[in-house]
Design an enzyme around this catalytic site. Structure first.
Site, PDB file in Angstrom:
ATOM      1  N   THR A  35       0.705  -1.031  -0.038  1.00 48.68           N
ATOM      2  CA  THR A  35       0.113   0.074  -0.026  1.00 48.68           C
ATOM      3  C   THR A  35       0.825   1.186  -0.064  1.00 48.68           C
ATOM      4  O   THR A  35       1.986   1.319   0.433  1.00 48.68           O
ATOM      5  CB  THR A  35      -0.659   0.136   1.274  1.00 48.68           C
ATOM      6  OG1 THR A  35      -1.420   1.328   1.396  1.00 48.68           O
ATOM      7  CG2 THR A  35      -0.065  -0.595   2.619  1.00 48.68           C
ATOM      8  N   ASP A  36       0.332   2.144  -0.555  1.00 51.30           N
ATOM      9  CA  ASP A  36       0.913   3.786  -0.645  1.00 51.30           C
ATOM     10  C   ASP A  36       1.034   4.019   1.063  1.00 51.30           C
ATOM     11  O   ASP A  36       1.903   5.185   1.119  1.00 51.30           O
ATOM     12  CB  ASP A  36       0.514   4.627  -1.336  1.00 51.30           C
ATOM     13  CG  ASP A  36      -1.256   4.884  -1.169  1.00 51.30           C
ATOM     14  OD1 ASP A  36      -1.699   4.310   0.090  1.00 51.30           O
ATOM     15  OD2 ASP A  36      -1.607   5.752  -1.867  1.00 51.30           O
ATOM     16  N   GLU A  37       0.377   3.571   1.809  1.00 54.76           N
ATOM     17  CA  GLU A  37       0.447   4.126   3.155  1.00 54.76           C
ATOM     18  C   GLU A  37       1.782   3.913   3.860  1.00 54.76           C
ATOM     19  O   GLU A  37       2.089   4.549   4.942  1.00 54.76           O
ATOM     20  CB  GLU A  37      -0.746   3.555   4.039  1.00 54.76           C
ATOM     21  CG  GLU A  37      -2.101   3.708   3.563  1.00 54.76           C
ATOM     22  CD  GLU A  37      -3.061   3.820   4.590  1.00 54.76           C
ATOM     23  OE1 GLU A  37      -2.958   3.539   5.736  1.00 54.76           O
ATOM     24  OE2 GLU A  37      -4.354   3.833   4.142  1.00 54.76           O
ATOM     25  N   TYR A  58      -1.708  -0.209  11.264  1.00 54.82           N
ATOM     26  CA  TYR A  58      -1.857  -1.079   9.953  1.00 54.82           C
ATOM     27  C   TYR A  58      -0.647  -0.576   9.023  1.00 54.82           C
ATOM     28  O   TYR A  58      -0.128  -1.652   8.367  1.00 54.82           O
ATOM     29  CB  TYR A  58      -3.203  -0.579   9.408  1.00 54.82           C
ATOM     30  CG  TYR A  58      -3.208  -0.716   7.835  1.00 54.82           C
ATOM     31  CD1 TYR A  58      -3.194  -2.194   7.115  1.00 54.82           C
ATOM     32  CD2 TYR A  58      -3.162   0.290   6.795  1.00 54.82           C
ATOM     33  CE1 TYR A  58      -3.033  -2.429   5.779  1.00 54.82           C
ATOM     34  CE2 TYR A  58      -3.305  -0.005   5.344  1.00 54.82           C
ATOM     35  CZ  TYR A  58      -3.158  -1.185   4.930  1.00 54.82           C
ATOM     36  OH  TYR A  58      -3.235  -1.583   3.556  1.00 54.82           O
ATOM     37  N   LYS A  68       2.236  -3.077   7.410  1.00 60.24           N
ATOM     38  CA  LYS A  68       2.515  -3.459   5.923  1.00 60.24           C
ATOM     39  C   LYS A  68       4.099  -3.138   5.809  1.00 60.24           C
ATOM     40  O   LYS A  68       4.679  -3.842   4.774  1.00 60.24           O
ATOM     41  CB  LYS A  68       1.512  -2.611   5.102  1.00 60.24           C
ATOM     42  CG  LYS A  68       0.218  -3.008   5.211  1.00 60.24           C
ATOM     43  CD  LYS A  68      -0.061  -4.416   4.735  1.00 60.24           C
ATOM     44  CE  LYS A  68       0.034  -4.635   3.069  1.00 60.24           C
ATOM     45  NZ  LYS A  68      -0.117  -6.215   2.665  1.00 60.24           N
TER      46      LYS A  68
HETATM   47  O1  DAU Z   1      -4.148   4.052   0.371  1.00 57.49           O
HETATM   48  C1  DAU Z   1      -4.317   2.682   0.242  1.00 57.49           C
HETATM   49  C2  DAU Z   1      -5.207   2.352   1.539  1.00 57.49           C
HETATM   50  O2  DAU Z   1      -6.625   2.738   1.460  1.00 57.49           O
HETATM   51  C3  DAU Z   1      -5.254   0.814   1.768  1.00 57.49           C
HETATM   52  O3  DAU Z   1      -3.873   0.594   2.205  1.00 57.49           O
HETATM   53  C4  DAU Z   1      -6.310   0.502   2.991  1.00 57.49           C
HETATM   54  O4  DAU Z   1      -6.218  -0.667   3.149  1.00 57.49           O
HETATM   55  C5  DAU Z   1      -7.513   1.122   2.700  1.00 57.49           C
HETATM   56  O5  DAU Z   1      -8.401   0.914   3.942  1.00 57.49           O
HETATM   57  C6  DAU Z   1      -7.371   2.474   2.421  1.00 57.49           C
HETATM   58  O6  DAU Z   1      -6.896   3.498   3.510  1.00 57.49           O
HETATM   59  P1  DAU Z   1      -7.731   4.805   3.955  1.00 57.49           P
HETATM   60  O7  DAU Z   1      -7.683   4.893   5.420  1.00 57.49           O
HETATM   61  O8  DAU Z   1      -7.269   5.863   3.037  1.00 57.49           O
HETATM   62  O9  DAU Z   1      -9.243   4.166   3.562  1.00 57.49           O
HETATM   63  P2  DAU Z   1     -10.565   4.431   4.237  1.00 57.49           P
HETATM   64  O10 DAU Z   1     -11.530   4.271   3.177  1.00 57.49           O
HETATM   65  O11 DAU Z   1     -10.772   4.017   5.370  1.00 57.49           O
HETATM   66  O12 DAU Z   1     -10.744   6.153   4.335  1.00 57.49           O
HETATM   67  C7  DAU Z   1     -10.621   7.054   3.077  1.00 57.49           C
HETATM   68  C8  DAU Z   1     -10.700   8.378   3.582  1.00 57.49           C
HETATM   69  O13 DAU Z   1     -11.814   8.692   4.057  1.00 57.49           O
HETATM   70  C9  DAU Z   1      -9.483   8.690   4.690  1.00 57.49           C
HETATM   71  O14 DAU Z   1      -9.031   9.947   4.655  1.00 57.49           O
HETATM   72  C10 DAU Z   1     -10.536   8.570   5.944  1.00 57.49           C
HETATM   73  C11 DAU Z   1     -11.770   9.012   5.489  1.00 57.49           C
HETATM   74  N1  DAU Z   1     -13.010   8.405   6.155  1.00 57.49           N
HETATM   75  C12 DAU Z   1     -12.948   7.021   6.297  1.00 57.49           C
HETATM   76  C13 DAU Z   1     -14.254   6.492   6.673  1.00 57.49           C
HETATM   77  C14 DAU Z   1     -14.133   4.920   7.023  1.00 57.49           C
HETATM   78  C15 DAU Z   1     -14.016   9.223   6.778  1.00 57.49           C
HETATM   79  O15 DAU Z   1     -13.784  10.424   6.548  1.00 57.49           O
HETATM   80  N2  DAU Z   1     -14.804   8.738   7.238  1.00 57.49           N
HETATM   81  C16 DAU Z   1     -15.180   7.162   7.594  1.00 57.49           C
HETATM   82  O16 DAU Z   1     -16.142   6.774   8.016  1.00 57.49           O
END
Ligand code: DAU
Length: 340
Positions: free
Chosen positions: A123-125, A147, A151
């Site tokens: 992942t880019d993270e 997380y 990774k």
């Molecule tokens: O960048 C790659 C990564 O993308 C992967 O390695 C991870 O497995 C994947 O979960 C994802 O990580 P993020 O933390 O970026 O994805 P997430 O969908 O959890 O959140 C996307 C963005 O939205 C992030 O800035 C947090 C925000 N968010 C997320 C959730 C779940 C909200 O504002 N509200 C929320 O309820």
């Protein structure tokens, strides 16, 4: 090609398996997957009678199971991982066990079985937040969530097996995936499915965090290319076609779905929330990669998919695992919520 795929009942793994079986009739796949909360046999139900596909239920951290599944594999594509940042903040232990120990067990088995190619999907993270510019494959790893740290540890473990043991391995680092079969705890499917029920989407912080959106079928195509043509020992970034703030993403989906702004609730921020990810993908492009899907069509296709596949996601959201997580994750935040 005889492939061992790990974590193939998950979001990206299941899309990759379907892609590979359709792309090449010579491909045969064993899918080693534990079926955790995020692994769903319903995601590959269409392959249940396909003689070139088999699901083996088991844990990648169990050397005996891994040994059995690795027998005869010419290549491994390793997806199996705990992937949700918010869950890693609540409890990091399983992230270390699966993402780090699980990867080590697989790497040892790949050596013993003399596997020809091992692709580790990351992942880019691992680069951490980048205020400006783009992360390149040789940049320092500065993970900020448990997380991302797990990774990064697994990426470095792969590197050590390449250098020390000459394992023919490669690492890929992708940006935020979206598309069909994504578990509805991630931002985009959470937003779409909540809005289908007129429930609010909880927006963390000021919503100005930037993510680079990659359609999962483009990710599958990029992984096939790296598997076939990537240089052993190398790392490849796999970015998307559209970089935007969470606010912009929300506005786009809101317009597509025709819902009002009252269905966005600002809630307190995710601790350690990375501000921006951005990948330099020149290396991947030098292998000949071009995206096949535009962001606008892919986003529409994703909304349509969730609208057309309630039978896939409703049971997940009704289940105890999801409901317990949802109330633990959001109850306090929604209580102390701030207005938009
Ligand atoms: O960048 C790659 C990564 O993308 C992967 O390695 C991870 O497995 C994947 O979960 C994802 O990580 P993020 O933390 O970026 O994805 P997430 O969908 O959890 O959140 C996307 C963005 O939205 C992030 O800035 C947090 C925000 N968010 C997320 C959730 C779940 C909200 O504002 N509200 C929320 O309820």
């Amino acid at each position: 090609m005889r492939l061992l795929v790990t974590g193939g009942l998950g979001f990206i793994g299941s899309n990759f398996i379907r892609h590979m079986l359709a792309a090449d009739r010579r491909v045969r796949i064993v899918n080693l997957d534990l079926r955790t909360y995020a692994g769903n046999p319903a995601s590959l139900v269409d392959l249940s009678r396909n003689p070139r596909y088999r699901w083996a239920r088991g844990d990648i951290a169990d050397p005996k199971v891994v040994d059995r599944c690795m027998k005869g594999a010419e290549a491994v594509v390793h997806f199996a991982a705990e992937t949700h940042v918010d869950r890693s903040i609540l409890d990091a232990a399983v992230f270390l066990r699966t993402n780090v120990i699980g990867t080590q067990v697989l790497l040892d088995a790949a050596l013993r079985h003399k596997v020809g190619r091992f692709v580790h999907v990351s992942t880019d993270e691992v680069y951490g937040s980048v205020a400006r510019g783009f992360s390149r494959e040789g940049d320092r790893l500065e993970p900020n969530s448990p997380y991302a740290a797990s990774k990064a540890a697994s990426d470095l473990l792969v590197r050590s097996y390449v250098v020390t043991h000459g394992l023919p391995a490669l690492v890929t680092r992708a940006s935020n995936n979206f598309g069909p079969y994504q578990y509805p705890e991630k931002a985009l499917p959470l937003m779409i499915t909540n809005w289908m029920d007129a429930a609010p989407f909880p927006l963390y912080g000021d919503g100005r965090n930037v993510r680079d959106w990659l359609f999962v079928l483009d990710h599958a195509r990029a992984l096939e290319l790296v598997l076939r043509r990537g240089r052993l020992g190398e790392v490849y970034n796999i970015g998307g076609t559209h970089s935007c703030s969470n606010r912009e993403l929300i506005e786009r989906v809101r317009v597509l779905m025709g819902v009002g702004p009252e269905l966005v609730r600002r809630v307190p921020d995710r601790p350690g929330h990375d501000r921006r990810y951005a990948l330099d993908c020149a290396k991947l492009k030098s292998l000949g990669f071009r995206h096949a899907y535009g962001f606008t069509e892919a986003l529409q296709a994703t909304v349509d998919w969730y609208r057309g596949n309630e039978a896939w996601w409703r049971p997940l959201k009704k289940g105890g695992v999801y409901r317990r997580y949802y109330s633990r994750q959001y109850a306090a935040r929604l209580k102390g919520r701030t207005s938009k």
